[in-house]
Design a protein around this motif. Structure first.
Motif, PDB file in Angstrom:
ATOM      1  N   ILE A 135       0.832  -1.204   0.000  1.00 40.65           N
ATOM      2  CA  ILE A 135       0.000   0.000   0.000  1.00 40.65           C
ATOM      3  C   ILE A 135       0.866   1.253   0.000  1.00 40.65           C
ATOM      4  CG2 ILE A 135      -1.672   1.326   1.345  1.00 40.65           C
ATOM      5  CD1 ILE A 135      -2.785  -1.363   2.355  1.00 40.65           C
ATOM      6  N   THR A 136       1.873   1.287   0.881  1.00 38.67           N
ATOM      7  CA  THR A 136       2.722   2.480   0.941  1.00 38.67           C
ATOM      8  C   THR A 136       3.532   2.651  -0.347  1.00 38.67           C
ATOM      9  OG1 THR A 136       4.547   1.290   2.033  1.00 38.67           O
ATOM     10  CG2 THR A 136       2.894   2.348   3.444  1.00 38.67           C
ATOM     11  N   TRP A 161       2.536   1.857  -3.275  1.00 39.93           N
ATOM     12  CA  TRP A 161       1.616   2.351  -4.302  1.00 39.93           C
ATOM     13  C   TRP A 161       1.437   3.862  -4.212  1.00 39.93           C
ATOM     14  CZ3 TRP A 161      -3.853   3.753  -3.781  1.00 39.93           C
ATOM     15  CH2 TRP A 161      -4.472   3.960  -5.024  1.00 39.93           C
TER      16      TRP A 161
END
Length: 477
Positions: free
Chosen positions: A370-371, A373
């Protein structure tokens, strides 16, 4: 202690340890390759191997080599020493076996998670939720490999987990509080002394400790134990740091060199103007992008000695003060590197695992995925994350009858992450994805605790001594 209060942490420890061991060993062991820094710890054990590959693969076994006189200070050396002795007791011929080290790391992390869950005082369902949330952080593919590596980040991560568990337990009463004090001392000594960068934990840890207050404690009963813990950790840290190069002075000039020729003068901005502002000649533009150990580094230049005083913290700080816009640009790039999380040039597998050089494992890539992305957003993503986590931490801290204990932990890790971000972003220059591991890990850990602060605390049942006789009504006639 009630039976439930004992079996729940034990169950969490067993489950977490099982998950971590499977994650470590199945279908093949994984770790973190050495970027070249590992020799500082290996040679203290007499385990350096000069012919080993560094970044491409993980070397899981290190044979004997001459000891060195490295003054590098890291609590990772304590964990390495224990792993070395355990391995030799088990019959290993290696001075350091990373399989043993990885299992030891899993044990310490599982113990820290169990301490955290015991300190949180949640229902069984919410304890499961907390365990999963913490495992998603520590077992993430960006961090887990360090527990089986010759690098010191693993000690920092272990120390933070234990420190969180200890502080939460110190908010409880009775035997739990004293157990928490012991875990806090262990976690603080490992975490604070992991690297020179983790010394930034000292002020925020001391501040967090002074806010520890079990229910109903006042006066000496409140202050005696936290002050004793602070005294033990402070004295121990002073002794540890006094035994070597606590300020990392050996690499101070190298770090400033990288800040100048990789961070400020990066070839993408006003190179001539930046060199002039730093007091360096235009011809030094030829050294943009070089590192301290390059054969064509600027210090090989005959005129380098004349400008050596410009490669200093004082001169770099003066440049930053005069160029605030460049500071923002540097920090924006550092935020992108922080959120990238996965170090690109370090492999995860052993030499004989059948994987290509620098191959990485993606067994649990949830949070780092997530980070990664949102990493291109840089400060536009990192600052909102910090603001949201900080809001949740302050909300919990201000709720004196609720989750004040979690709020203290959230704010401690958040303040440390922010301080580490500034230090690595403005004073490192190269390998900032790796250097910012000590920013992204506590940020995600603080975020996990911030989320857990919304779970209700399990109500404590009064002991038999606390139960009162029922009030009976009397009727006067």
């Amino acid at each position: 202690m009630r039976y439930r209060e004992i079996w729940l942490p034990f169950g969490v420890f067993s489950a977490a340890l099982g998950v971590l061991l499977v994650r470590f060993l199945v279908p093949r062991p994984i770790g973190m390759a050495d970027n070249g820094d590992g020799w500082r710890l290996l040679c203290q054990l007499g385990a350096r191997e000069l012919d080993r590959p560094t970044e491409y693969f993980v070397r899981f076994s290190y044979g004997p080599a001459p000891f060195c006189n490295s003054e590098y200070i890291s609590s990772q050396s304590w964990i390495d020493k224990i792993a070395s002795e355990i391995g030799q007791l088990l019959g290993s011929s290696a001075i350091l076996d990373l399989l043993v080290l990885g299992v030891l790391g899993c044990l310490l992390v599982a113990g820290g998670i169990a301490a955290i869950v015991a300190g949180l005082r949640l229902s069984v369902r919410d304890s499961v939720i907390a365990t999963v949330a913490l495992l998603l952080v520590v077992a993430d593919s960006a961090f887990f490999g360090y527990f089986a590596s010759v690098l010191s980040e693993g000690a920092a991560f272990v120390g933070m987990i234990l420190l969180a568990g200890g502080l939460l337990l110190m908010h409880r009463t009775g035997p739990w509080r004293y157990a928490g004090a012991a875990v806090t001392v262990l976690g603080a000594m490992i975490g604070i002394n992991a690297k020179s960068q983790t010394l930034l934990l000292i002020p925020v840890f001391a501040l967090a400790l002074l806010f520890v207050r079990p229910p109903g404690s006042r006066g000496l009963a409140r202050w005696a134990l936290p002050l004793a813990v602070l005294a033990v950790v402070g004295t121990g840290t002073a002794l540890v740091q006094g035994a070597g190069d606590s300020a990392n002075a050996e690499y101070r000039e190298a770090n400033m060199y990288h800040v100048v020729f990789n961070g400020i003068v990066d070839g993408k901005h006003d190179t001539t103007g930046d060199l002039a502002a730093l007091g360096l000649p235009p011809r030094f533009a030829a050294y943009v992008g070089t590192d301290w150990w390059s054969s064509n580094a600027a210090w090989h230049d005959p005129e380098y000695a004349r400008y050596r005083d410009k490669i200093s913290r004082r001169n770099v700080a003066r440049y930053y003060l005069d160029h605030p816009a460049r500071v923002v640009e540097v920090l924006h790039r550092s935020a992108q590197e922080t959120l990238t999380a996965r170090v690109p040039n370090l492999g995860s597998f052993g030499e004989h695992a059948g994987q290509p050089p620098m191959a990485k494992e993606y067994r649990i890539p949830v949070l780092s995925g997530i980070t990664g992305w949102i990493a291109p957003l840089g400060l536009f993503a990192l600052l909102p994350i910090w603001l949201l986590v900080g809001w949740a931490g302050l909300r919990a801290f201000r709720n004196r009858t609720g989750r004040r204990d979690i709020g203290i932990v959230v704010l401690m890790f958040l303040l440390f992450a922010m301080g580490q971000f500034l230090v690595s972003g403005l004073a490192e220059g190269i390998e900032n994805i790796k250097h910012q591991q000590l920013t992204i890990f506590p940020t995600l850990l603080a975020a996990a605790f911030a989320a857990l602060s919304f779970l209700p605390r399990r109500p404590d049942k009064p002991s038999a001594a606390e139960k009162r006789e029922p009030v009976t009504a009397t009727i006067s006639g």
